[in-house]
Design a protein around this motif. Structure first.
Motif, mmCIF file in Angstrom:
data_model
loop_
_atom_site.group_PDB
_atom_site.id
_atom_site.type_symbol
_atom_site.label_atom_id
_atom_site.label_comp_id
_atom_site.label_asym_id
_atom_site.label_seq_id
_atom_site.Cartn_x
_atom_site.Cartn_y
_atom_site.Cartn_z
ATOM 1 N N ILE A 340 0.788 -1.120 -0.084
ATOM 2 C CA ILE A 340 0.068 0.307 -0.163
ATOM 3 C C ILE A 340 0.642 1.207 0.069
ATOM 4 O O ILE A 340 1.738 1.453 0.756
ATOM 5 N N ILE A 341 0.825 2.123 -1.080
ATOM 6 C CA ILE A 341 1.334 3.372 -1.031
ATOM 7 C C ILE A 341 0.368 4.615 -1.259
ATOM 8 O O ILE A 341 -0.493 4.418 -1.617
ATOM 9 N N GLU A 342 0.639 5.593 -0.142
ATOM 10 C CA GLU A 342 -0.462 6.622 -0.042
ATOM 11 C C GLU A 342 0.451 7.978 -0.054
ATOM 12 O O GLU A 342 1.379 8.113 0.534
ATOM 13 N N VAL A 343 -0.328 8.849 -0.739
ATOM 14 C CA VAL A 343 0.244 10.342 -0.803
ATOM 15 C C VAL A 343 -0.846 11.114 -0.235
ATOM 16 O O VAL A 343 -2.052 11.199 -0.985
ATOM 17 N N ILE A 344 -0.571 11.919 0.856
ATOM 18 C CA ILE A 344 -1.820 12.408 1.435
ATOM 19 C C ILE A 344 -1.405 13.985 1.593
ATOM 20 O O ILE A 344 -0.148 14.466 2.117
ATOM 21 N N ASP A 345 -2.150 14.818 1.091
ATOM 22 C CA ASP A 345 -1.973 16.446 1.041
ATOM 23 C C ASP A 345 -2.790 17.178 1.780
ATOM 24 O O ASP A 345 -4.108 16.342 2.154
ATOM 25 N N GLN A 346 -2.937 18.274 2.102
ATOM 26 C CA GLN A 346 -3.790 19.271 2.834
ATOM 27 C C GLN A 346 -4.420 20.335 1.756
ATOM 28 O O GLN A 346 -4.491 21.516 1.991
ATOM 29 N N GLY A 347 -4.667 19.920 0.696
ATOM 30 C CA GLY A 347 -5.014 20.678 -0.540
ATOM 31 C C GLY A 347 -6.528 20.847 -0.474
ATOM 32 O O GLY A 347 -7.162 20.515 0.458
ATOM 33 N N PRO A 348 -7.013 21.599 -1.654
ATOM 34 C CA PRO A 348 -8.258 21.693 -1.889
ATOM 35 C C PRO A 348 -9.285 20.558 -2.030
ATOM 36 O O PRO A 348 -10.440 20.706 -2.069
ATOM 37 N N MET A 391 -4.719 -1.392 -8.044
ATOM 38 C CA MET A 391 -5.788 -0.359 -8.187
ATOM 39 C C MET A 391 -5.434 1.015 -7.494
ATOM 40 O O MET A 391 -4.565 0.797 -6.582
ATOM 41 N N VAL A 392 -6.080 2.034 -8.202
ATOM 42 C CA VAL A 392 -5.609 3.323 -7.616
ATOM 43 C C VAL A 392 -6.889 4.034 -7.192
ATOM 44 O O VAL A 392 -7.849 3.821 -7.679
ATOM 45 N N GLN A 393 -6.919 4.716 -6.183
ATOM 46 C CA GLN A 393 -8.174 5.590 -5.567
ATOM 47 C C GLN A 393 -7.741 6.963 -5.169
ATOM 48 O O GLN A 393 -6.611 7.072 -4.555
ATOM 49 N N ALA A 394 -8.762 7.620 -5.438
ATOM 50 C CA ALA A 394 -8.527 9.186 -4.876
ATOM 51 C C ALA A 394 -9.441 9.197 -3.904
ATOM 52 O O ALA A 394 -10.831 9.446 -3.991
ATOM 53 N N LEU A 395 -9.168 9.470 -2.667
ATOM 54 C CA LEU A 395 -10.068 9.470 -1.588
ATOM 55 C C LEU A 395 -9.846 10.745 -0.681
ATOM 56 O O LEU A 395 -9.015 11.449 -0.579
ATOM 57 N N PRO A 396 -11.224 11.102 -0.361
ATOM 58 C CA PRO A 396 -11.276 12.583 0.467
ATOM 59 C C PRO A 396 -10.357 12.366 1.906
ATOM 60 O O PRO A 396 -10.644 11.481 2.363
ATOM 61 N N ARG A 397 -9.773 13.548 2.257
ATOM 62 C CA ARG A 397 -9.113 13.712 3.440
ATOM 63 C C ARG A 397 -9.819 14.546 4.407
ATOM 64 O O ARG A 397 -10.124 15.872 3.867
ATOM 65 N N GLU A 398 -10.405 14.271 5.334
ATOM 66 C CA GLU A 398 -11.052 15.279 6.416
ATOM 67 C C GLU A 398 -9.855 16.097 7.204
ATOM 68 O O GLU A 398 -8.888 15.566 7.769
ATOM 69 N N PRO A 399 -10.024 17.291 7.496
ATOM 70 C CA PRO A 399 -11.061 18.047 7.048
ATOM 71 C C PRO A 399 -11.097 18.527 5.576
ATOM 72 O O PRO A 399 -11.973 18.999 5.250
ATOM 73 N N HIS A 400 -9.750 18.744 4.860
ATOM 74 C CA HIS A 400 -9.655 18.993 3.619
ATOM 75 C C HIS A 400 -8.351 18.155 3.060
ATOM 76 O O HIS A 400 -7.540 17.744 3.811
ATOM 77 N N GLY A 401 -8.395 17.930 1.743
ATOM 78 C CA GLY A 401 -7.083 17.454 1.288
ATOM 79 C C GLY A 401 -7.603 16.109 0.670
ATOM 80 O O GLY A 401 -8.732 15.870 0.450
ATOM 81 N N THR A 402 -6.587 15.364 -0.136
ATOM 82 C CA THR A 402 -6.703 14.111 -0.891
ATOM 83 C C THR A 402 -5.810 13.101 -0.286
ATOM 84 O O THR A 402 -4.657 13.390 0.036
ATOM 85 N N ILE A 403 -6.200 11.735 -0.201
ATOM 86 C CA ILE A 403 -5.396 10.825 -0.374
ATOM 87 C C ILE A 403 -5.387 10.027 -1.498
ATOM 88 O O ILE A 403 -6.218 9.371 -1.867
ATOM 89 N N MET A 404 -4.048 9.890 -2.353
ATOM 90 C CA MET A 404 -4.044 8.931 -3.430
ATOM 91 C C MET A 404 -3.602 7.768 -2.867
ATOM 92 O O MET A 404 -2.363 7.608 -2.416
ATOM 93 N N ARG A 405 -4.332 6.469 -3.232
ATOM 94 C CA ARG A 405 -3.936 5.326 -2.494
ATOM 95 C C ARG A 405 -3.811 4.152 -3.487
ATOM 96 O O ARG A 405 -4.657 4.126 -4.512
ATOM 97 N N LEU A 406 -2.447 3.533 -3.556
ATOM 98 C CA LEU A 406 -2.290 2.567 -4.514
ATOM 99 C C LEU A 406 -2.057 1.295 -3.774
ATOM 100 O O LEU A 406 -1.749 1.145 -2.839
#
Length: 414
Positions: A340-348, A391-406
Protein backbone atom coordinates in the motif's frame (compact mmCIF):
# COMPACT_ATOMS: atom_id res chain seq x y z
CA UNK A 1 39.01 34.72 -6.13
CA UNK A 2 37.61 37.79 -4.34
CA UNK A 3 34.12 39.09 -4.97
CA UNK A 4 35.48 42.29 -6.51
CA UNK A 5 37.43 40.41 -9.20
CA UNK A 6 34.66 37.90 -10.02
CA UNK A 7 32.50 38.17 -13.11
CA UNK A 8 29.24 39.92 -12.05
CA UNK A 9 26.33 37.55 -11.51
CA UNK A 10 23.60 37.93 -14.09
CA UNK A 11 20.32 37.91 -12.14
CA UNK A 12 18.11 37.81 -15.22
CA UNK A 13 16.23 34.46 -15.10
CA UNK A 14 16.02 34.11 -18.87
CA UNK A 15 19.74 34.76 -19.24
CA UNK A 16 20.60 32.15 -16.62
CA UNK A 17 18.28 29.51 -18.03
CA UNK A 18 18.85 30.12 -21.70
CA UNK A 19 22.60 30.40 -22.18
CA UNK A 20 22.71 29.28 -25.87
CA UNK A 21 26.25 27.93 -25.93
CA UNK A 22 25.78 25.79 -22.79
CA UNK A 23 22.34 24.47 -23.67
CA UNK A 24 23.20 23.69 -27.28
CA UNK A 25 26.13 21.61 -25.97
CA UNK A 26 23.62 19.74 -23.78
CA UNK A 27 20.92 19.23 -26.40
CA UNK A 28 22.71 19.55 -29.74
CA UNK A 29 23.94 15.95 -29.76
CA UNK A 30 20.61 14.44 -28.71
CA UNK A 31 17.91 13.40 -31.21
CA UNK A 32 15.25 15.67 -29.73
CA UNK A 33 13.84 18.65 -31.66
CA UNK A 34 12.80 21.39 -29.25
CA UNK A 35 12.58 25.17 -28.89
CA UNK A 36 11.62 27.62 -26.17
CA UNK A 37 10.37 31.19 -26.50
CA UNK A 38 9.47 33.78 -23.91
CA UNK A 39 6.31 35.80 -23.36
CA UNK A 40 7.74 38.39 -25.83
CA UNK A 41 7.55 35.67 -28.55
CA UNK A 42 11.34 35.73 -29.01
CA UNK A 43 13.23 32.45 -29.27
CA UNK A 44 15.58 31.69 -26.37
CA UNK A 45 16.65 28.24 -27.56
CA UNK A 46 16.26 26.14 -30.71
CA UNK A 47 18.09 22.85 -31.30
CA UNK A 48 19.58 22.07 -34.73
CA UNK A 49 16.97 19.32 -35.26
CA UNK A 50 14.18 21.87 -34.71
CA UNK A 51 15.75 24.32 -37.18
CA UNK A 52 16.27 21.54 -39.75
CA UNK A 53 12.58 20.58 -39.65
CA UNK A 54 11.50 24.15 -40.42
CA UNK A 55 14.28 24.70 -42.95
CA UNK A 56 15.93 27.61 -41.14
CA UNK A 57 19.61 28.22 -40.27
CA UNK A 58 20.55 27.05 -36.78
CA UNK A 59 22.97 29.94 -36.26
CA UNK A 60 21.60 33.27 -35.11
CA UNK A 61 18.11 31.94 -34.44
CA UNK A 62 18.13 32.86 -30.73
CA UNK A 63 16.52 36.25 -30.22
CA UNK A 64 14.40 36.09 -33.37
CA UNK A 65 10.65 36.61 -33.21
CA UNK A 66 8.55 33.54 -34.02
CA UNK A 67 7.11 35.45 -36.97
CA UNK A 68 10.66 35.89 -38.29
CA UNK A 69 11.86 32.32 -37.70
CA UNK A 70 8.88 30.11 -38.55
CA UNK A 71 7.55 29.69 -42.10
CA UNK A 72 4.53 31.86 -42.91
CA UNK A 73 2.44 28.84 -43.95
CA UNK A 74 3.03 27.14 -40.58
CA UNK A 75 2.18 30.31 -38.66
CA UNK A 76 -1.04 30.78 -40.65
CA UNK A 77 -2.16 27.15 -40.25
CA UNK A 78 -1.47 26.97 -36.51
CA UNK A 79 -2.05 30.61 -35.52
CA UNK A 80 -4.91 29.83 -33.11
CA UNK A 81 -2.95 26.98 -31.50
CA UNK A 82 0.13 29.16 -30.91
CA UNK A 83 -2.04 31.94 -29.45
CA UNK A 84 -3.74 29.46 -27.09
CA UNK A 85 -0.32 28.27 -25.85
CA UNK A 86 0.72 31.88 -25.24
CA UNK A 87 -2.38 32.20 -23.03
CA UNK A 88 -1.24 29.24 -20.93
CA UNK A 89 -3.23 26.44 -22.57
CA UNK A 90 -1.42 23.16 -23.34
CA UNK A 91 -1.68 22.23 -27.04
CA UNK A 92 -0.80 19.18 -29.13
CA UNK A 93 -1.13 18.59 -32.87
CA UNK A 94 0.52 16.69 -35.72
CA UNK A 95 2.30 18.36 -38.64
CA UNK A 96 3.78 16.90 -41.81
CA UNK A 97 6.06 17.84 -44.67
CA UNK A 98 6.94 16.15 -47.95
CA UNK A 99 10.46 16.20 -49.40
CA UNK A 100 11.49 16.48 -53.04
CA UNK A 101 11.20 12.69 -53.45
CA UNK A 102 7.58 12.64 -52.34
CA UNK A 103 8.36 11.10 -48.93
CA UNK A 104 6.15 12.47 -46.13
CA UNK A 105 7.38 12.78 -42.54
CA UNK A 106 5.20 13.49 -39.49
CA UNK A 107 5.95 15.16 -36.18
CA UNK A 108 3.77 15.28 -33.03
CA UNK A 109 4.17 18.80 -31.65
CA UNK A 110 3.49 19.50 -27.96
CA UNK A 111 3.30 23.09 -26.71
CA UNK A 112 3.74 23.24 -22.92
CA UNK A 113 3.26 26.73 -21.44
CA UNK A 114 5.19 27.63 -18.31
CA UNK A 115 3.85 30.04 -15.67
CA UNK A 116 6.13 30.79 -12.73
CA UNK A 117 4.45 29.90 -9.44
CA UNK A 118 4.81 33.46 -8.15
CA UNK A 119 2.81 34.76 -11.12
CA UNK A 120 -0.14 32.39 -11.07
CA UNK A 121 -2.55 35.31 -11.57
CA UNK A 122 -1.06 36.23 -14.98
CA UNK A 123 -3.23 35.65 -18.02
CA UNK A 124 -0.29 34.79 -20.27
CA UNK A 125 2.52 32.24 -20.04
CA UNK A 126 6.08 33.29 -19.15
CA UNK A 127 7.26 31.03 -21.93
CA UNK A 128 6.35 28.06 -24.13
CA UNK A 129 8.31 24.84 -24.69
CA UNK A 130 7.81 23.18 -28.10
CA UNK A 131 8.75 19.50 -28.19
CA UNK A 132 8.61 17.59 -31.51
CA UNK A 133 8.34 13.79 -31.53
CA UNK A 134 8.78 11.72 -34.68
CA UNK A 135 5.47 9.92 -35.29
CA UNK A 136 6.06 8.99 -38.95
CA UNK A 137 6.19 5.29 -38.07
CA UNK A 138 2.79 5.57 -36.41
CA UNK A 139 1.18 7.00 -39.57
CA UNK A 140 2.88 4.37 -41.72
CA UNK A 141 1.68 1.66 -39.33
CA UNK A 142 -1.89 2.96 -39.55
CA UNK A 143 -1.77 2.93 -43.33
CA UNK A 144 -0.31 -0.58 -43.38
CA UNK A 145 -2.89 -1.82 -40.88
CA UNK A 146 -5.73 -0.33 -42.96
CA UNK A 147 -4.47 -2.08 -46.09
CA UNK A 148 -3.99 -5.36 -44.24
CA UNK A 149 -7.46 -5.30 -42.68
CA UNK A 150 -9.02 -4.48 -46.04
CA UNK A 151 -7.18 -7.36 -47.64
CA UNK A 152 -8.21 -9.74 -44.84
CA UNK A 153 -11.86 -8.66 -45.17
CA UNK A 154 -11.79 -9.22 -48.92
CA UNK A 155 -10.14 -12.63 -48.59
CA UNK A 156 -12.72 -13.72 -45.99
CA UNK A 157 -15.84 -12.62 -47.94
CA UNK A 158 -16.71 -16.13 -49.16
CA UNK A 159 -15.70 -19.66 -48.34
CA UNK A 160 -14.38 -20.18 -51.86
CA UNK A 161 -12.16 -17.09 -51.67
CA UNK A 162 -10.75 -18.23 -48.30
CA UNK A 163 -9.79 -21.56 -49.90
CA UNK A 164 -8.21 -19.99 -52.99
CA UNK A 165 -6.30 -17.35 -51.05
CA UNK A 166 -5.00 -19.54 -48.24
CA UNK A 167 -1.44 -18.74 -49.23
CA UNK A 168 -2.15 -15.00 -49.22
CA UNK A 169 -3.65 -15.22 -45.74
CA UNK A 170 -0.48 -16.91 -44.53
CA UNK A 171 1.55 -14.04 -45.96
CA UNK A 172 -0.69 -11.51 -44.24
CA UNK A 173 -0.32 -13.28 -40.93
CA UNK A 174 3.43 -13.18 -41.43
CA UNK A 175 3.20 -9.43 -42.03
CA UNK A 176 1.14 -8.99 -38.86
CA UNK A 177 3.77 -10.92 -36.90
CA UNK A 178 6.36 -8.59 -38.37
CA UNK A 179 4.33 -5.57 -37.21
CA UNK A 180 4.25 -7.02 -33.68
CA UNK A 181 8.03 -7.35 -33.72
CA UNK A 182 8.35 -3.78 -34.97
CA UNK A 183 6.23 -2.52 -32.07
CA UNK A 184 8.54 -4.29 -29.63
CA UNK A 185 11.53 -2.64 -31.31
CA UNK A 186 9.71 0.70 -31.12
CA UNK A 187 9.39 0.24 -27.35
CA UNK A 188 13.13 -0.41 -27.07
CA UNK A 189 13.85 2.76 -29.06
CA UNK A 190 11.64 4.80 -26.74
CA UNK A 191 13.64 3.56 -23.76
CA UNK A 192 16.88 4.56 -25.51
CA UNK A 193 15.45 7.96 -26.43
CA UNK A 194 14.41 8.47 -22.81
CA UNK A 195 18.01 8.00 -21.68
CA UNK A 196 19.44 10.23 -24.43
CA UNK A 197 17.11 13.13 -23.54
CA UNK A 198 17.09 12.84 -19.75
CA UNK A 199 20.86 12.61 -19.31
CA UNK A 200 21.70 16.20 -20.46
CA UNK A 201 18.72 17.52 -18.51
CA UNK A 202 19.87 15.76 -15.34
CA UNK A 203 23.39 17.07 -15.90
CA UNK A 204 22.04 20.61 -16.21
CA UNK A 205 19.97 20.21 -13.03
CA UNK A 206 22.97 18.90 -11.09
CA UNK A 207 25.11 21.80 -12.34
CA UNK A 208 22.48 24.32 -11.23
CA UNK A 209 22.21 22.77 -7.76
CA UNK A 210 26.01 22.84 -7.40
CA UNK A 211 26.06 26.50 -8.51
CA UNK A 212 23.34 27.43 -6.00
CA UNK A 213 25.32 25.74 -3.20
CA UNK A 214 28.50 27.57 -4.23
CA UNK A 215 26.66 30.93 -4.23
CA UNK A 216 25.11 30.17 -0.83
CA UNK A 217 28.56 29.34 0.59
CA UNK A 218 29.76 32.86 -0.37
CA UNK A 219 27.19 34.43 2.03
CA UNK A 220 26.89 37.47 -0.24
CA UNK A 221 23.69 39.49 0.12
CA UNK A 222 23.88 40.69 -3.50
CA UNK A 223 23.87 37.05 -4.68
CA UNK A 224 20.31 36.43 -3.45
CA UNK A 225 18.62 37.47 -6.76
CA UNK A 226 20.92 35.10 -8.67
CA UNK A 227 20.07 32.23 -6.31
CA UNK A 228 16.36 32.84 -6.80
CA UNK A 229 16.79 32.95 -10.58
CA UNK A 230 18.75 29.68 -10.54
CA UNK A 231 16.07 28.08 -8.36
CA UNK A 232 13.44 29.15 -10.88
CA UNK A 233 15.54 27.68 -13.70
CA UNK A 234 15.81 24.38 -11.81
CA UNK A 235 12.01 24.29 -11.45
CA UNK A 236 11.70 24.75 -15.23
CA UNK A 237 14.18 21.90 -15.77
CA UNK A 238 12.27 19.60 -13.42
CA UNK A 239 9.04 20.49 -15.28
CA UNK A 240 10.67 19.63 -18.63
CA UNK A 241 12.06 16.36 -17.24
CA UNK A 242 8.62 15.41 -15.89
CA UNK A 243 6.91 16.22 -19.20
CA UNK A 244 9.46 14.19 -21.19
CA UNK A 245 9.29 11.21 -18.80
CA UNK A 246 5.49 11.13 -18.87
CA UNK A 247 5.33 11.53 -22.67
CA UNK A 248 7.86 8.74 -23.25
CA UNK A 249 6.22 6.49 -20.66
CA UNK A 250 2.82 7.01 -22.29
CA UNK A 251 4.31 6.18 -25.69
CA UNK A 252 5.93 3.02 -24.30
CA UNK A 253 2.76 1.79 -22.59
CA UNK A 254 0.61 2.45 -25.66
CA UNK A 255 3.17 0.89 -28.00
CA UNK A 256 3.19 -2.40 -26.13
CA UNK A 257 -0.59 -2.50 -25.81
CA UNK A 258 -0.75 -2.10 -22.05
CA UNK A 259 1.74 -4.88 -21.36
CA UNK A 260 5.17 -4.74 -19.77
CA UNK A 261 8.00 -7.06 -18.88
CA UNK A 262 8.03 -9.11 -15.69
CA UNK A 263 8.26 -7.41 -12.32
CA UNK A 264 11.57 -7.69 -10.53
CA UNK A 265 12.67 -7.92 -6.90
CA UNK A 266 13.01 -4.26 -5.90
CA UNK A 267 14.55 -2.80 -2.73
CA UNK A 268 11.76 -0.50 -1.53
CA UNK A 269 13.83 1.95 0.60
CA UNK A 270 16.21 2.48 -2.32
CA UNK A 271 13.28 3.15 -4.66
CA UNK A 272 11.79 5.70 -2.24
CA UNK A 273 15.16 7.46 -1.90
CA UNK A 274 15.45 7.71 -5.70
CA UNK A 275 11.95 9.21 -5.89
CA UNK A 276 12.80 11.83 -3.25
CA UNK A 277 15.95 12.74 -5.19
CA UNK A 278 13.77 13.40 -8.27
CA UNK A 279 11.85 16.13 -6.40
CA UNK A 280 13.06 19.74 -6.68
CA UNK A 281 15.54 20.43 -3.85
CA UNK A 282 13.51 23.21 -2.21
CA UNK A 283 10.38 21.01 -2.10
CA UNK A 284 11.97 17.91 -0.54
CA UNK A 285 11.73 19.17 3.08
CA UNK A 286 7.91 19.25 2.75
CA UNK A 287 7.75 15.47 2.19
CA UNK A 288 7.40 13.30 5.28
CA UNK A 289 7.88 9.55 4.75
CA UNK A 290 5.92 7.30 7.12
CA UNK A 291 6.87 3.60 7.21
CA UNK A 292 4.01 1.41 8.45
CA UNK A 293 5.50 -1.72 6.88
CA UNK A 294 8.45 -4.00 7.61
CA UNK A 295 8.76 -5.16 4.02
CA UNK A 296 11.97 -4.22 2.18
CA UNK A 297 11.83 -6.21 -1.07
CA UNK A 298 8.75 -6.06 -3.32
CA UNK A 299 7.76 -7.20 -6.81
CA UNK A 300 7.57 -4.09 -9.04
CA UNK A 301 8.61 -2.54 -12.32
CA UNK A 302 11.01 -0.10 -10.58
CA UNK A 303 11.40 2.55 -13.32
CA UNK A 304 7.65 2.86 -13.95
CA UNK A 305 6.81 2.85 -10.23
CA UNK A 306 9.44 5.53 -9.57
CA UNK A 307 7.74 7.76 -12.16
CA UNK A 308 4.31 6.94 -10.69
CA UNK A 309 5.17 7.94 -7.11
CA UNK A 310 6.99 11.05 -8.35
CA UNK A 311 3.88 12.15 -10.28
CA UNK A 312 1.70 11.77 -7.17
CA UNK A 313 4.16 13.70 -4.98
CA UNK A 314 4.55 16.53 -7.51
CA UNK A 315 0.76 16.82 -7.81
CA UNK A 316 0.39 17.06 -4.04
CA UNK A 317 3.21 19.62 -3.74
CA UNK A 318 1.79 21.76 -6.54
CA UNK A 319 -1.85 21.83 -5.47
CA UNK A 320 -1.51 21.98 -1.67
CA UNK A 321 -0.56 25.21 0.15
CA UNK A 322 3.20 25.81 0.10
CA UNK A 323 3.48 25.79 3.91
CA UNK A 324 1.82 22.38 4.38
CA UNK A 325 3.53 18.97 4.52
CA UNK A 326 2.89 16.08 2.13
CA UNK A 327 2.89 12.56 3.61
CA UNK A 328 4.23 9.54 1.74
CA UNK A 329 2.95 6.49 3.65
CA UNK A 330 4.22 2.96 3.00
CA UNK A 331 2.09 0.12 4.38
CA UNK A 332 1.09 -3.47 3.58
CA UNK A 333 -1.90 -5.77 3.81
CA UNK A 334 -1.99 -9.52 4.42
CA UNK A 335 -5.38 -10.37 2.90
CA UNK A 336 -4.95 -9.91 0.07
CA UNK A 337 -1.15 -9.72 0.08
CA UNK A 338 -0.39 -6.25 -1.25
CA UNK A 339 1.87 -3.21 -0.93
CA UNK A 340 0.00 0.00 0.00
CA UNK A 341 1.39 3.41 -1.02
CA UNK A 342 -0.45 6.59 -0.04
CA UNK A 343 0.30 10.24 -0.85
CA UNK A 344 -1.65 12.52 1.50
CA UNK A 345 -1.95 16.30 1.10
CA UNK A 346 -3.84 19.20 2.69
CA UNK A 347 -4.93 20.79 -0.59
CA UNK A 348 -8.41 21.85 -1.72
CA UNK A 349 -9.41 18.32 -2.75
CA UNK A 350 -10.81 17.08 -6.07
CA UNK A 351 -13.90 18.76 -7.51
CA UNK A 352 -16.94 16.67 -8.34
CA UNK A 353 -16.74 17.96 -11.91
CA UNK A 354 -13.21 16.53 -12.35
CA UNK A 355 -13.54 13.27 -10.39
CA UNK A 356 -15.18 11.09 -13.18
CA UNK A 357 -12.33 11.87 -15.61
CA UNK A 358 -9.50 12.31 -13.11
CA UNK A 359 -7.28 9.60 -14.62
CA UNK A 360 -7.95 10.36 -18.29
CA UNK A 361 -5.21 11.73 -20.52
CA UNK A 362 -5.01 15.54 -20.45
CA UNK A 363 -7.66 15.98 -17.71
CA UNK A 364 -7.46 19.15 -15.59
CA UNK A 365 -9.88 21.07 -13.42
CA UNK A 366 -11.17 24.37 -14.80
CA UNK A 367 -9.26 26.30 -12.14
CA UNK A 368 -5.90 24.70 -13.07
CA UNK A 369 -5.87 24.90 -16.87
CA UNK A 370 -3.00 27.42 -16.89
CA UNK A 371 -0.59 25.25 -14.89
CA UNK A 372 2.50 23.96 -16.67
CA UNK A 373 2.59 20.34 -17.86
CA UNK A 374 1.01 18.01 -20.37
CA UNK A 375 -1.78 16.57 -18.15
CA UNK A 376 -0.33 13.05 -18.36
CA UNK A 377 0.62 12.50 -14.70
CA UNK A 378 -2.47 10.69 -13.38
CA UNK A 379 -2.99 8.89 -16.71
CA UNK A 380 0.50 7.39 -16.25
CA UNK A 381 -0.34 6.52 -12.61
CA UNK A 382 -3.44 4.54 -13.59
CA UNK A 383 -1.70 2.84 -16.54
CA UNK A 384 1.26 1.71 -14.43
CA UNK A 385 -1.01 0.46 -11.60
CA UNK A 386 -3.02 -1.54 -14.16
CA UNK A 387 0.24 -3.09 -15.42
CA UNK A 388 0.78 -4.27 -11.84
CA UNK A 389 -2.81 -5.66 -11.71
CA UNK A 390 -3.44 -3.18 -8.89
CA UNK A 391 -5.89 -0.41 -8.03
CA UNK A 392 -5.62 3.37 -7.54
CA UNK A 393 -8.13 5.46 -5.57
CA UNK A 394 -8.53 9.19 -4.93
CA UNK A 395 -10.04 9.44 -1.44
CA UNK A 396 -11.15 12.59 0.41
CA UNK A 397 -9.19 13.56 3.52
CA UNK A 398 -10.85 15.27 6.47
CA UNK A 399 -11.13 18.17 7.06
CA UNK A 400 -9.64 18.89 3.62
CA UNK A 401 -7.15 17.38 1.22
CA UNK A 402 -6.77 14.19 -0.81
CA UNK A 403 -5.40 10.68 -0.23
CA UNK A 404 -4.06 9.02 -3.41
CA UNK A 405 -3.96 5.30 -2.54
CA UNK A 406 -2.19 2.58 -4.55
CA UNK A 407 -2.76 -1.12 -3.89
CA UNK A 408 -0.15 -3.27 -5.60
CA UNK A 409 -0.68 -7.06 -5.32
CA UNK A 410 2.34 -9.15 -4.31
CA UNK A 411 3.02 -12.83 -4.90
CA UNK A 412 1.34 -12.88 -8.34
CA UNK A 413 2.63 -15.07 -11.14
CA UNK A 414 3.84 -12.87 -14.05
Amino acid sequence: MSASSSTPLNTNADALWFAPAQLLRLFGSSPVAMAYWGHDQRLRLATPQWCEWFGIPSTGVAGQLLTEALPAAFLETHRDTLQAAALGQRQQFDASKTDAHGVTAWRRISLSPYIWQGKASRKTADGVLMLMQDCTAEYHARAEATVLHAQLAALSSTEQERTEEKGELLKLRTLLDWRTAMLAEHSDMLQLLSHEIRQPLNNASAAMQATMKAIADLHLEQATPASKALLRAEHVLQQVIGTLDNTLAAGTILAVGGKAGASTDTDLPTLINLVLHDIAADNRPRIQVVWDADVRTVQLHPALMRLTIRNLLNNALNYAPADTPVLLRIAESDDPLALIIEVIDQGPGISEELRPRLFEKGSRGAEHRHRAGAGLGLFIVRSVVQLHQGMVQALPREPHGTIMRLELPQGLDD
